[in-house]
Design a protein around this motif. Structure first.
Motif, PDB file in Angstrom:
ATOM      1  N   LEU A 345       0.808  -1.221   0.000  1.00  0.00           N
ATOM      2  CA  LEU A 345       0.000   0.000   0.000  1.00  0.00           C
ATOM      3  C   LEU A 345       0.841   1.271   0.000  1.00  0.00           C
ATOM      4  O   LEU A 345       0.459   2.267  -0.623  1.00  0.00           O
ATOM      5  N   LEU A 346       1.972   1.275   0.677  1.00  0.00           N
ATOM      6  CA  LEU A 346       2.805   2.470   0.701  1.00  0.00           C
ATOM      7  C   LEU A 346       3.327   2.828  -0.690  1.00  0.00           C
ATOM      8  O   LEU A 346       3.547   4.010  -0.994  1.00  0.00           O
ATOM      9  N   GLU A 347       3.511   1.834  -1.534  1.00  0.00           N
ATOM     10  CA  GLU A 347       3.998   2.096  -2.896  1.00  0.00           C
ATOM     11  C   GLU A 347       2.882   2.515  -3.853  1.00  0.00           C
ATOM     12  O   GLU A 347       3.157   2.879  -4.995  1.00  0.00           O
ATOM     13  N   HIS A 348       1.647   2.468  -3.387  1.00  0.00           N
ATOM     14  CA  HIS A 348       0.501   2.842  -4.231  1.00  0.00           C
ATOM     15  C   HIS A 348      -0.357   3.864  -3.480  1.00  0.00           C
ATOM     16  O   HIS A 348      -1.549   3.683  -3.273  1.00  0.00           O
ATOM     17  N   ALA A 349       0.262   4.965  -3.099  1.00  0.00           N
ATOM     18  CA  ALA A 349      -0.391   5.953  -2.235  1.00  0.00           C
ATOM     19  C   ALA A 349      -1.587   6.637  -2.896  1.00  0.00           C
ATOM     20  O   ALA A 349      -2.490   7.117  -2.199  1.00  0.00           O
ATOM     21  N   GLY A 384       3.440   7.539   0.356  1.00  0.00           N
ATOM     22  CA  GLY A 384       2.629   6.682   1.205  1.00  0.00           C
ATOM     23  C   GLY A 384       2.844   6.975   2.677  1.00  0.00           C
ATOM     24  O   GLY A 384       1.891   6.965   3.473  1.00  0.00           O
ATOM     25  N   LYS A 387       1.002   9.976   3.728  1.00  0.00           N
ATOM     26  CA  LYS A 387      -0.444   9.751   3.773  1.00  0.00           C
ATOM     27  C   LYS A 387      -0.851   8.821   4.917  1.00  0.00           C
ATOM     28  O   LYS A 387      -2.028   8.775   5.302  1.00  0.00           O
ATOM     29  N   LEU A 388       0.108   8.089   5.457  1.00  0.00           N
ATOM     30  CA  LEU A 388      -0.171   7.100   6.489  1.00  0.00           C
ATOM     31  C   LEU A 388      -0.491   7.749   7.826  1.00  0.00           C
ATOM     32  O   LEU A 388       0.208   8.655   8.288  1.00  0.00           O
TER      33      LEU A 388
END
Length: 460
Positions: A345-349, A384, A387-388
């Motif tokens: 998920l971090l690579e697809h923010a 990501g 955004k986390l």
């Protein structure tokens, strides 16, 4: 269950049972109002009703009057919630009715209640309920046969995840005396699909006769109104009251952006997830629960969830598909699960609307460090990380899964609806800013070391 879901369910049941109903929709508010424009209530002739258009003060009155008000078709009524204000233009004759003086037991078509109304009561344009809120609520009343096409569009939006912008005519000063008049289509409750007009140049109506079909013989008045309405920007889950002046008169429209449900993906199926699922469903969110552990991810454990599934840790494609345009909560209490989900998920923010990680900050930062060491380009995690949200949820006080769920719901709501709340409720942003800076410095250090090593190799 949320009121929209309840209304759709009852409408389908009433239609199948051939029970007539009236849909009441807030189409405009002025001043203070408990519900926003777009709030709906469905009243069946057998006494069943769902939904709210106020805080409970208008509903008894509306239930009694709904069928009488729609005896000649759809119409809009205005309800005043001020302090017994008089509305007569000359200032002498009150044109409002106080809630205390109104007899709610008269005038309903609901079975078992006598239909008796004074004409002054029936046709009053504005009713005053003396509630002290100092607002006005404009309510559109229409029978189920007329309202069902709109409810079908709402169902389609929820299923397809594609928003639709609808314009509804709520008032018109244009009068006509015969069916051949070019403005005869300007009936209160007329609905048009604005998206089709803006994108395709096609004027399509949303009604029982030609829902989704192109209107080929629209009058110049309608075309002018739609041209004006199309210029307004309607954002997510918002509605506007728009008045359009034309050569033949004035039309007033309620323009609403129908948005899909908020979708919540919960990665982890522990017991602390149960209150979060319950609260999310109370908000009418679409909820999916996944876990790699078969004994946890069962529908029996989460009967309210829309979907519960076992998801392998290496199934990145399914994870990305499930997380598209969703709010994602990582709360598995498992390092291996969180590492696998977080890494993808971090690579697809730009894929999701919200991402939150359960657990203390040092745990999440440890996971990010471990994930970054396996990447050829650790900088791909930067967006990501920004955004986390971690630790997940706002700090609202309290203890236990219910308090955690409340904090998560509050934070997701704020992020999805672009609300900037006080930073004192969360240390997420400060934490992320500091960590992102440190992480970027760490990446620069790695890249500098790698460059120096390559240079040394070339020299040798």
């Amino acid at each position: 269950m949320n009121q929209i879901a309840d209304i759709l369910k009852l409408a389908r049941e009433a239609q199948q049972q051939q029970v007539d109903a009236v849909l009441a929709t807030v189409v405009r508010t002025e001043g203070s109002a408990y519900r926003l424009a777009g709030a709906m209530m469905l009243i069946c002739e057998d006494g069943r009703s769902v939904g709210m258009i106020s805080g409970g003060c208008l509903e008894p009155h509306i239930i009694k009057r709904a069928f009488w008000l729609t005896r000649d078709g759809a119409n809009v009524q205005v309800y005043q919630t001020g302090d017994d204000i008089e509305y007569a233009e000359n200032g002498n004759v009150p044109a409002s009715i106080s809630e205390d003086d109104f007899d709610f037991d008269r005038g309903s078509d609901i079975k078992g209640i006598d239909n008796k109304y004074d004409e002054q009561d029936i046709d009053s344009d504005e009713l005053n309920f003396g509630l002290g809120c100092n607002g006005r609520v404009h309510v559109l009343f229409e029978r189920l046969a007329t309202a069902m096409p709109l409810l079908n569009v709402i169902s389609q939006v929820r299923q397809s995840q594609q928003p639709v912008t609808v314009a509804t005519l709520i008032r018109s000063t244009i009068h006509f005396n015969n069916q051949n008049n070019p403005n005869s289509e300007l009936q209160i409750g007329l609905r048009l699909n604005l998206d089709n007009y803006i994108k395709l140049g096609k004027l399509t109506a949303i009604d029982a006769n030609n829902s989704g079909k192109v209107v080929s013989n629209a009058s110049s008045t309608v075309i002018h109104a739609v041209d004006v309405l199309a210029k307004y920007q309607i954002f997510d889950n918002s509605a506007k009251y728009i008045k359009v002046d034309g050569e033949d008169g004035t039309t007033e429209w309620f323009v609403q952006r129908l948005e899909p449900q908020i979708r919540l993906l919960i990665c982890g199926a522990g017991n602390d997830v149960m209150p979060l699922v319950t609260m999310a469903k109370l908000q009418d969110w679409h909820v999916t629960v996944v876990d790699s552990r078969v004994q946890y991810a069962t529908q029996r454990r989460f009967p309210q969830a829309d979907r519960v599934m076992v998801l392998a840790l290496d199934d990145s494609d399914t994870l990305l598909k499930l997380s598209k345009n969703t709010a994602v909560a990582l709360m598995s209490h498992s390092l291996s699960q969180d590492r696998a989900r977080l890494g993808v998920l971090l690579e697809h923010a730009n894929h999701y609307k919200y991402l939150g990680q359960l657990g203390p900050r040092y745990r999440t930062e440890r996971l990010i460090e471990e994930i970054s060491t396996k990447l050829t380009n650790p900088a791909s995690l930067n967006l990501g990380i920004k955004k986390l949200h971690y630790p997940i949820g706002y700090k609202l006080g309290g203890d236990g899964p219910e308090a955690l769920a409340l904090g998560i719901m509050a934070q997701v709501n704020a992020v999805v609806h672009n609300q900037n709340l006080s930073a004192e409720n969360s240390d997420t942003h400060l934490s992320n800013t500091n960590f992102t800076t440190l992480f970027s410095t760490h990446i620069d250090s790695i890249e500098t070391t790698a460059t120096s090593a390559r240079a040394a190799i070339n020299l040798s």
